[in-house]
Design an enzyme around this catalytic site. Sequence first.
Site, PDB file in Angstrom:
ATOM      1  N   HIS A  72       0.764  12.976 -34.619  1.00  0.00           N
ATOM      2  CA  HIS A  72       2.225  13.003 -33.958  1.00  0.00           C
ATOM      3  C   HIS A  72       2.653  12.111 -33.156  1.00  0.00           C
ATOM      4  O   HIS A  72       3.681  11.884 -33.181  1.00  0.00           O
ATOM      5  CB  HIS A  72       2.149  14.448 -33.410  1.00  0.00           C
ATOM      6  CG  HIS A  72       3.436  15.058 -32.217  1.00  0.00           C
ATOM      7  ND1 HIS A  72       3.416  15.042 -31.279  1.00  0.00           N
ATOM      8  CD2 HIS A  72       4.623  14.949 -32.948  1.00  0.00           C
ATOM      9  CE1 HIS A  72       4.709  15.407 -30.761  1.00  0.00           C
ATOM     10  NE2 HIS A  72       5.555  15.176 -31.844  1.00  0.00           N
TER      11      HIS A  72
ATOM     12  N   GLU B 221       3.915   9.263 -35.259  1.00  0.00           N
ATOM     13  CA  GLU B 221       5.221   9.796 -35.898  1.00  0.00           C
ATOM     14  C   GLU B 221       6.274   9.208 -34.716  1.00  0.00           C
ATOM     15  O   GLU B 221       7.377   8.771 -35.341  1.00  0.00           O
ATOM     16  CB  GLU B 221       5.270  11.233 -36.073  1.00  0.00           C
ATOM     17  CG  GLU B 221       6.562  11.741 -36.492  1.00  0.00           C
ATOM     18  CD  GLU B 221       7.101  12.884 -35.728  1.00  0.00           C
ATOM     19  OE1 GLU B 221       8.215  13.023 -35.056  1.00  0.00           O
ATOM     20  OE2 GLU B 221       6.407  13.868 -35.842  1.00  0.00           O
ATOM     21  N   HIS B 222       6.136   9.323 -33.556  1.00  0.00           N
ATOM     22  CA  HIS B 222       6.954   9.216 -32.527  1.00  0.00           C
ATOM     23  C   HIS B 222       7.170   7.628 -32.557  1.00  0.00           C
ATOM     24  O   HIS B 222       8.342   6.950 -32.532  1.00  0.00           O
ATOM     25  CB  HIS B 222       6.720   9.452 -31.221  1.00  0.00           C
ATOM     26  CG  HIS B 222       6.979  10.838 -30.742  1.00  0.00           C
ATOM     27  ND1 HIS B 222       7.627  11.228 -29.759  1.00  0.00           N
ATOM     28  CD2 HIS B 222       6.556  12.004 -31.257  1.00  0.00           C
ATOM     29  CE1 HIS B 222       7.822  12.471 -29.759  1.00  0.00           C
ATOM     30  NE2 HIS B 222       7.327  13.141 -30.583  1.00  0.00           N
TER      31      HIS B 222
ATOM     32  N   GLU C 176       6.476  16.860 -23.895  1.00  0.00           N
ATOM     33  CA  GLU C 176       6.776  17.831 -24.855  1.00  0.00           C
ATOM     34  C   GLU C 176       5.865  19.052 -25.004  1.00  0.00           C
ATOM     35  O   GLU C 176       6.104  20.287 -25.194  1.00  0.00           O
ATOM     36  CB  GLU C 176       6.892  17.017 -26.054  1.00  0.00           C
ATOM     37  CG  GLU C 176       7.125  17.924 -27.513  1.00  0.00           C
ATOM     38  CD  GLU C 176       7.143  16.883 -28.657  1.00  0.00           C
ATOM     39  OE1 GLU C 176       6.915  17.586 -29.890  1.00  0.00           O
ATOM     40  OE2 GLU C 176       7.266  15.589 -28.617  1.00  0.00           O
TER      41      GLU C 176
END
Length: 491
Positions: free
Chosen positions: A104, A107-108, A184
């Site tokens: 993840h 991905e950022h 997040e």
Amino acid sequence: MQGPAASVQIARSAAPLVRLGAGLVLVLGLIGCSAIHTPRQATPAPIPPTAAGSADASGVVEHRLANGMKVLIKRDGRAPTVAHMVWYRAGSMDEVNGRTGVAHVLEHMMFKGTRDLGPGEFSRRVAAMGGRENAFTSRDYTGYFQQVHRSRLADVMALEADRMAHLRLSEAEFAKEIKVVMEERRMRTEDRARGVVFEQLMATAFVAHPYRAPIIGWMSDLESLTVADAQAWYDTWYSPSNAVLVVSGDVQPAEVIALAERTYGKVSVRSVPERKPQTEPVQRGIRRIDVKAPAENPYVIMAWKVPGLRDVSADREAYALEVLSTVLSGGDSTRLVRDVVRGSRIANQAGAGYDLLQRGPALFIMDGTPAQGRSTTEVESALRAEVSRIAREGVPERELERAKVQYVAERIYKRDSIFAQAMEIAGLEMVGLSFADADRVLEQIRSVTAQEVQAVAAKYFGDDSLTVATLLPQPIDRQQPARAPAAGGRH
């Protein structure tokens, strides 16, 4: 966002939700931008064969680049738009302990610049085209998409191929973005009681399989991740041979193939490591946990280990389980709402869900929130009683047919969206099936019998494979201000 179901996305997706109760929808499934829905019209003419590929019965043209990248094209000319997606067969299940969350995080970082583009330039260019773009990470895969006017397809293909080949990760950008990811996690899991409950459920249900770790990663791992970890993930998995390109919309397949050859075809192939079997040991008895978290209401969630879909023709139990979940929780008139929420009024909310399409082991999940004066024990008993009743009595033919028609209709209607068409094609490919299996899956669902549904209800819902997580509400600090999104985030 954190949640149950194997394909839970963090932060950025546009994909179908797993069908669950109202409470689970908050923490389950692929949450994000909704797929664009357009009115149903006449089916477009069949796609003619091209020099480089030909359409199968589903209307999808398949082509393989020399570097191993699969290209799938679905022509739909009802609007002058195109959905362009690249999915990598690498998700959180491919991570190792100590580096959870790296899929993840990478991905950022894919939006933070390449050899020729600065941080954020990718998104600015797509916005300037009048398009939309985003990405999502799941347990099984990571995907990137753009939706643009057909005249800009070449531009987004060049942009996506550029970051497949020339991503540049800097210490400074990583230091900022890892803080965004940590925030997040706080907002979407640690500050949400049901997010915490589900995270604990998965960590308890699985003892060996990597599905036990949250997609967003454990906080201690995020705190120790480095830019070198993100670079290693990119170097290991982001090879064209480990990716699938899907283009749907108002396109000519031959033109798309030519563009793919000029863009993605120039990306050098990298060897992808052998994937070792990750088999979950047989569970040998019920597992129960209590989870304390600030919340207004108690809550219970149960997960049984059940078969997933591996062979489209042979795995009949997976289809029966999918139909069972629809019978239980496919809408406001189905059993859990009718009997547990409106009938006995034991629960304010009750749901069930199952996802037959995933790379790893499958779970059948049921959840509920007690009504005033009721307990989670009563909710648990009521939910299990509904399955037990089906195991004893079966499902009347009329109810079964209604559930199957509803299930199939939902998926057919989604195909009115070129975006949803691309999602369906790529999703099947990522879990080891084929885009050509989409209609075969629906045909199998249509053929499920009442006897098959009754059989799986009797076979898989005992104690030995069950994990139960119960939320014990703690006082909520009303003085604590709500968290603001972290600066620099894309969410």
